[in-house]
Design a protein around this motif. Structure first.
Motif, PDB file in Angstrom:
ATOM      1  N   SER A 161      -7.301  -6.726   3.586  1.00  0.00           N
ATOM      2  CA  SER A 161      -6.397  -5.571   3.577  1.00  0.00           C
ATOM      3  C   SER A 161      -7.022  -4.411   2.823  1.00  0.00           C
ATOM      4  O   SER A 161      -6.970  -3.264   3.273  1.00  0.00           O
ATOM      5  CB  SER A 161      -5.058  -5.928   2.919  1.00  0.00           C
TER       6      SER A 161
ATOM      7  N   ILE B  86      -2.819  -3.357   6.837  1.00  0.00           N
ATOM      8  CA  ILE B  86      -2.375  -4.573   6.156  1.00  0.00           C
ATOM      9  C   ILE B  86      -2.110  -5.694   7.162  1.00  0.00           C
ATOM     10  O   ILE B  86      -2.573  -6.823   6.981  1.00  0.00           O
ATOM     11  CB  ILE B  86      -1.133  -4.275   5.291  1.00  0.00           C
TER      12      ILE B  86
ATOM     13  N   TYR C   3       1.713  -8.727   1.235  1.00  0.00           N
ATOM     14  CA  TYR C   3       0.692  -7.901   0.603  1.00  0.00           C
ATOM     15  C   TYR C   3       1.129  -7.520  -0.814  1.00  0.00           C
ATOM     16  O   TYR C   3       0.371  -7.676  -1.775  1.00  0.00           O
ATOM     17  CB  TYR C   3       0.439  -6.643   1.444  1.00  0.00           C
TER      18      TYR C   3
END
Length: 161
Positions: A56, A102, A112
């Motif tokens: 990410s 993400i 996340y």
């Protein structure tokens, strides 16, 4: 350092390191846990999630590099570090390219945020361990995450986190 480089760096930090200290301090002082505190304590770190976190961050950095105005897309934060978990998730989810960076890593915005927050909690606790011997962990911290960071140091270091 140019202002664009500084803004990029600050945006990566804003996305990668949500401010959790106020919630931790509230839990320590009051002895009660909010819904966010319960979520943090209930979240368990895994190597798979840390790998997704790393990807990410790579995706976000690539996006920010090609979109210097990305910080403007996120808007100004007026929360002074007091955003709730849901507010943080909503803020990330509202910017499609950020959310895509993400989700392309196999994360939801919720995972996340939770992975980032619990990882930062655990690494800070491990770093502070020599100074906090005998003290109880904050109520919103999962002891398994502290153990995980201690026992998986080599793998975490290899990820570059």
């Amino acid at each position: 350092m140019s202002s664009v480089t500084l803004r990029r760096g600050l945006l990566v930090l804003a996305l990668a390191v949500p401010l959790f200290a106020p919630a931790t301090l509230r839990a320590q002082r009051s002895g009660t846990m909010s819904a966010d505190d319960v979520a943090l304590r209930g979240y368990t770190l895994t190597l798979a999630n840390l790998q997704k976190l790393k990807q990410s961050m790579v995706n976000l950095k690539a996006y920010i590099k090609t979109h210097p105005d990305a910080a403007d897309e996120m808007g100004d934060s007026d929360d002074d570090g007091n955003a709730t978990l849901e507010q943080s998730i909503s803020r990330i989810s509202a910017v499609t390219p950020i959310k895509q960076a993400i989700t392309a890593a196999g994360f939801t915005p919720r995972d996340y945020i939770l992975t980032t927050m619990t990882y930062m909690q655990a690494t800070m606790q491990v770093a502070a361990a020599p100074y906090t011997k005998g003290k109880q962990l904050p109520a919103n911290m999962n002891p398994a995450n502290v153990s995980f960071v201690q026992t998986h140091k080599a793998e975490i270091d290899a990820l570059g986190l």
